[in-house]
Design an enzyme around this catalytic site. Structure first.
Site, PDB file in Angstrom:
ATOM      1  N   CYS A  43      54.021  39.737  88.962  1.00 29.97           N
ATOM      2  CA  CYS A  43      53.025  39.351  89.958  1.00 29.97           C
ATOM      3  C   CYS A  43      53.245  37.902  90.385  1.00 29.97           C
ATOM      4  O   CYS A  43      52.714  37.443  91.386  1.00 29.97           O
ATOM      5  CB  CYS A  43      51.657  39.519  89.323  1.00 29.97           C
ATOM      6  SG  CYS A  43      50.309  39.667  90.456  1.00 29.97           S
ATOM      7  N   CYS A 114      45.524  41.818  89.416  1.00 27.62           N
ATOM      8  CA  CYS A 114      45.540  40.342  89.421  1.00 27.62           C
ATOM      9  C   CYS A 114      44.308  39.806  88.702  1.00 27.62           C
ATOM     10  O   CYS A 114      44.364  38.748  88.069  1.00 27.62           O
ATOM     11  CB  CYS A 114      45.535  39.800  90.840  1.00 27.62           C
ATOM     12  SG  CYS A 114      46.870  40.414  91.848  1.00 27.62           S
TER      13      CYS A 114
END
Ligand code: FES
Length: 205
Positions: A43, A114
């Site tokens: 990420c 996230c």
């Protein structure tokens, strides 16, 4: 700021992204009682959460954080840092990404992974506090368990795949290759898939 935020994020997410609360600035001194760092290389995110704790009652009195993460990671951790102040350590340890997303007025599903960075770093900070204060027996270890021996896939990877959007066993297989050799792990993999979908995405009763 990106012009397309409007169709993806709620006003509250945007507010916390534009005005994040409790960010630890570079030149600030924060005498933390516990600190946790976590990251998700895929990420591109890294997260640090630091807490101050009232030793007498085990309640978090302050929480600061830093990240190089995306808008969802920033907004989630900003709201998390407000939620945990005044919260006992045990309760803060079990704060779920779903509860944080709910406080924000929901996040786009593909961005929920996230938001787990903040609460992962918070749990690491709480464990760090326990370790530093002679309470090693309270440290919770989050070790991954191998579910698929043939392809070496763990329960953490199944959870990660769900957070990244897998909703069916086929989608889980596409991402992890789980159950593609002897197939013996498939029942357990399906059970975990349902568990994680329920945990992170099922609406509250
Ligand atoms: S144990 Fe998963 S395919 Fe064999």
């Amino acid at each position: 700021m990106s012009a397309n935020l409007g169709w993806v994020y709620t006003e509250k997410v945007k507010d916390h992204f534009v005005n994040p609360r409790n960010v630890l600035s570079e030149d600030e001194t924060f005498e933390d009682d516990g600190k946790g760092i976590t990251g998700n290389i895929k990420c591109g995110d890294q997260m640090m959460v630091a807490i101050k704790v009232d030793d007498d009652n085990g309640v978090i009195t302050d929480c600061k954080w830093q990240t190089y993460g995306c808008a969802s990671a920033i907004a989630s951790t900003s709201v998390l840092s407000e939620m945990v102040k005044g919260m006992p350590l045990d309760e803060a340890y079990h704060l779920s990404p779903k509860a944080i997303a709910k406080e924000l007025g929901e996040l786009p599903e593909h961005k929920v992974h996230c938001s787990v960075l903040g609460d992962k770093a918070l749990r690491a900070a709480i464990n760090d506090y326990y370790g530093r204060h002679g309470m090693a027996d309270k440290v919770v270890r989050e070790e991954a368990q191998i579910v698929c021996q043939c392809m070496n896939v763990t329960d953490h990877e199944i959870e990660e795949a769900v957070l990244e959007g897998a909703r069916t066993f086929y989608e889980l297989q596409e991402r992890t290759k789980i159950g593609t050799v002897c197939g013996q792990c498939q029942d357990e993999a399906k059970r975990l898939l349902d568990t994680y979908i329920g945990q992170h995405f099922a609406p509250d009763a």
